[in-house]
Write a protein that holds these residues in place. Sequence first.
Motif, PDB file in Angstrom:
ATOM      1  N   TRP A 193       9.311  14.050  14.009  1.00  0.00           N
ATOM      2  CA  TRP A 193       8.561  13.952  12.757  1.00  0.00           C
ATOM      3  C   TRP A 193       7.627  12.740  12.750  1.00  0.00           C
ATOM      4  N   TRP A 194       7.684  11.890  13.771  1.00  0.00           N
ATOM      5  CA  TRP A 194       6.851  10.687  13.782  1.00  0.00           C
ATOM      6  C   TRP A 194       5.354  10.997  13.607  1.00  0.00           C
ATOM      7  N   PRO A 195       4.792  12.010  14.299  1.00  0.00           N
ATOM      8  CA  PRO A 195       3.365  12.305  14.089  1.00  0.00           C
ATOM      9  C   PRO A 195       3.040  12.684  12.645  1.00  0.00           C
ATOM     10  N   ASP A 196       3.958  13.369  11.977  1.00  0.00           N
ATOM     11  CA  ASP A 196       3.747  13.707  10.566  1.00  0.00           C
ATOM     12  C   ASP A 196       3.650  12.438   9.739  1.00  0.00           C
ATOM     13  N   TRP A 197       4.509  11.473  10.043  1.00  0.00           N
ATOM     14  CA  TRP A 197       4.505  10.214   9.294  1.00  0.00           C
ATOM     15  C   TRP A 197       3.201   9.450   9.499  1.00  0.00           C
ATOM     16  N   LYS A 209       0.833  -1.208   0.000  1.00  0.00           N
ATOM     17  CA  LYS A 209       0.000   0.000   0.000  1.00  0.00           C
ATOM     18  C   LYS A 209       0.865   1.254   0.000  1.00  0.00           C
ATOM     19  N   SER A 210       1.920   1.263   0.796  1.00  0.00           N
ATOM     20  CA  SER A 210       2.810   2.417   0.867  1.00  0.00           C
ATOM     21  C   SER A 210       4.199   1.955   1.268  1.00  0.00           C
ATOM     22  N   ALA A 211       5.181   2.791   0.979  1.00  0.00           N
ATOM     23  CA  ALA A 211       6.572   2.480   1.319  1.00  0.00           C
ATOM     24  C   ALA A 211       7.209   3.696   1.982  1.00  0.00           C
ATOM     25  N   PRO A 216      14.315  -7.717 -14.672  1.00  0.00           N
ATOM     26  CA  PRO A 216      15.101  -6.473 -14.653  1.00  0.00           C
ATOM     27  C   PRO A 216      14.506  -5.474 -13.653  1.00  0.00           C
ATOM     28  N   ILE A 217      15.377  -4.791 -12.932  1.00  0.00           N
ATOM     29  CA  ILE A 217      14.949  -3.818 -11.929  1.00  0.00           C
ATOM     30  C   ILE A 217      14.976  -2.421 -12.543  1.00  0.00           C
ATOM     31  N   ASP A 218      13.804  -1.778 -12.570  1.00  0.00           N
ATOM     32  CA  ASP A 218      13.670  -0.433 -13.116  1.00  0.00           C
ATOM     33  C   ASP A 218      12.886   0.399 -12.109  1.00  0.00           C
ATOM     34  N   LEU A 219      13.569   1.267 -11.388  1.00  0.00           N
ATOM     35  CA  LEU A 219      12.923   2.055 -10.334  1.00  0.00           C
ATOM     36  C   LEU A 219      11.856   2.996 -10.880  1.00  0.00           C
ATOM     37  N   ARG A 220      11.920   3.313 -12.156  1.00  0.00           N
ATOM     38  CA  ARG A 220      10.910   4.202 -12.749  1.00  0.00           C
ATOM     39  C   ARG A 220       9.525   3.570 -12.756  1.00  0.00           C
ATOM     40  N   LYS A 221       9.465   2.251 -12.622  1.00  0.00           N
ATOM     41  CA  LYS A 221       8.173   1.550 -12.614  1.00  0.00           C
ATOM     42  C   LYS A 221       7.501   1.571 -11.247  1.00  0.00           C
ATOM     43  N   VAL A 222       8.186   2.099 -10.246  1.00  0.00           N
ATOM     44  CA  VAL A 222       7.619   2.144  -8.898  1.00  0.00           C
ATOM     45  C   VAL A 222       6.655   3.318  -8.792  1.00  0.00           C
ATOM     46  N   THR A 223       5.377   3.004  -8.609  1.00  0.00           N
ATOM     47  CA  THR A 223       4.348   4.039  -8.444  1.00  0.00           C
ATOM     48  C   THR A 223       3.737   4.001  -7.049  1.00  0.00           C
ATOM     49  N   THR A 224       4.233   3.162  -6.181  1.00  0.00           N
ATOM     50  CA  THR A 224       3.745   3.047  -4.810  1.00  0.00           C
ATOM     51  C   THR A 224       3.947   4.366  -4.073  1.00  0.00           C
ATOM     52  N   PRO A 225       2.934   4.869  -3.352  1.00  0.00           N
ATOM     53  CA  PRO A 225       3.119   6.094  -2.569  1.00  0.00           C
ATOM     54  C   PRO A 225       4.284   5.932  -1.589  1.00  0.00           C
ATOM     55  N   LYS A 258      -2.064   7.351   7.516  1.00  0.00           N
ATOM     56  CA  LYS A 258      -3.520   7.186   7.609  1.00  0.00           C
ATOM     57  C   LYS A 258      -4.239   7.786   6.408  1.00  0.00           C
ATOM     58  N   THR A 259      -3.590   8.712   5.712  1.00  0.00           N
ATOM     59  CA  THR A 259      -4.217   9.233   4.493  1.00  0.00           C
ATOM     60  C   THR A 259      -4.184   8.204   3.369  1.00  0.00           C
ATOM     61  N   GLN A 260      -3.309   7.211   3.480  1.00  0.00           N
ATOM     62  CA  GLN A 260      -3.259   6.164   2.463  1.00  0.00           C
ATOM     63  C   GLN A 260      -4.416   5.191   2.615  1.00  0.00           C
ATOM     64  N   ASP A 261      -4.818   4.962   3.857  1.00  0.00           N
ATOM     65  CA  ASP A 261      -5.948   4.068   4.148  1.00  0.00           C
ATOM     66  C   ASP A 261      -6.213   4.141   5.641  1.00  0.00           C
ATOM     67  N   ASP A 262      -7.364   4.721   6.033  1.00  0.00           N
ATOM     68  CA  ASP A 262      -7.655   4.888   7.452  1.00  0.00           C
ATOM     69  C   ASP A 262      -8.686   3.893   7.981  1.00  0.00           C
TER      70      ASP A 262
END
Length: 605
Positions: free
Chosen positions: A562-566, A362-364, A477-486, A571-575
């Motif tokens: 910064w933990w509260p910001d994270w 879902k997120s990284a 093959p590893i292509d970082l440009r294909k990563v669309t994960t938030p 939670k905006t990704q899925d609450d």
Amino acid sequence: MNCGSAAVSDGIVKSETGPLPALPTLDDMQHWTRSIGQAQQLLLEYAAGAMTSQKPLEAAQTATQSALTSAPLMFQPELLAKVQSDFAKESIALWQRFLDADPSNNAPPENSPAARKDRRFADPKWSDNPFFDLMRQSYLLLSDYMLRLSDSVDGLDTQHKNQLKFATQGLIDALSPSNFPLTNPVVLEKTLESRGENLVRGLHHMLADMSKGQLTHTDGSKFELGVNIANTPGKVIKETPLYQLIQYEPTTKKVLETPLVIFPPWINRFYILDLAPHKSFVKWAVDQGISVFIVSWKSADASMKDLEWADYIVRGQVDAIDTIRELLDVKSVHTIGYCVAGTTLAATLAWLAARGEADKVKSATFFTAQVDFQDAGDLKLFVDDEQLKLVDQLAAPGYLDGRYMAATFNLLRGRDLIWNYVVNNYLLGADYPPFDLLYWNGDTTNLPAKWHRQYLTDLYRDNKLATPGAISIEGVPIDLRKVTTPAYIQAGREDHIAPLKSVWKLMEHFSGPARFLLAGSGHIAGVVNPPADNKYQYWTCAKTASTLDEFIASANETKGSWWPDWVEWLKTQDDATVPAKGARIPGKGALKALEPAPGRYVKSR
């Protein structure tokens, strides 16, 4: 009477320049004799043990010796002339100040290198005594000269020029007068007060460190895994030859439906994120209503000599992700990758995307991680051909002893992580303070030889991960440009392991939405910064920044952690939430509890 002459009156030794130290009493002489005897005995016992030991002490190797002795150094004439001219002027001014009859004129001008503030000379004894003040200022002036001189060298490529600067700084740090008992007024005073006992204690500390082949930073006897450190309640629910998977007990009635799995670096033990309870990121995340899992990597042994990066990606991270998804019957998981595990997480995301399985994550979140090693900092100094040969020699058993990696990281901050402890613990004979972070820092982990060499050559030296398709994992093959994960990308402002400029490059390689956050402090304290401590600060940018310079120019500073910001971003990704029951309780689902956290892998040595 000459300036150095002295007289005795009423049993007191006096001179024209003031009272001199009294002659030692019989008790003093006996005490000093006993101290010297104890020191000799320690040396004899250590020598006898070393001669009969089956495991001779390994010696730390520097990264620069061969590169800097291959050819004579040439200098840029104009720059060299200016450096020498400035040094001559500063040196003359220094001596003029100290030849002045008024001691109050000893202070250097504010713009002089000799006026630089330095924690090593913070004690007033360095400034109050003209002799030590002259020594301090001379050292600072010479340090500036040597560093500027290294900058004026011509005819070296970038790698060797950086190695020269690194070696010069290391030499300067080693030659500081604070590192020697006869040129350190604080050590001299302590030695006279204790009549040498500090040096005997210090010698005991030094020989103990030499025996174990590692510099001690803290009193390890004060910590016990699972008791007062790494003691967030949880269970090991899976074990493979590569890792143990820990699931933590929920502390809230409801939890986020999407669980979180944390991948710590296998260069260190996982509990950097689960130190004492008040600073544990794991405990804090659990208290925010998150189902938290963490991977505890196995410290390498000879059986792991053939492990490659594919194992950490497919049989490590992907396997853990699939295990959690199946256990909790969820479509995806949140992920965190710290340092090298963040580098690997980026490759995992690209591998999943290439296979059409990107929706498993879902997120990284990336803690001080790099994928483009062009600007990877001083660690790149350790990846030339000569250093790789040394790594091969040290890793002959099939794994690299973690003490060598610890020595490498200590060298990167030699002044703080080496010489500071030489002075405090060897010269002053101070006891080691209990400090959980330093205990973790010294709890080394062995690394698989084959994969470690791949990491140094393919990533640090050849920077292949930054080139689409240059690396393949099991034929993909590893292509970082294909990563669309938030992605949530955190960097440390003072990070010397993963420099800010290098971490920013994740923003340039990924194609999905990303939030960049700059935290105060460095590679560890910038990450492990609990809100309750209200320390440091962080910077975020409300508008999209296309470059690091744009981000810095527009970023807003917020005090504290910064933990509260994270967690707000997470939670905006899925609450969506679910009750904390059933498989959300460790051992209550399909995977039964194998043992309590922190598990046996983290305790293996």
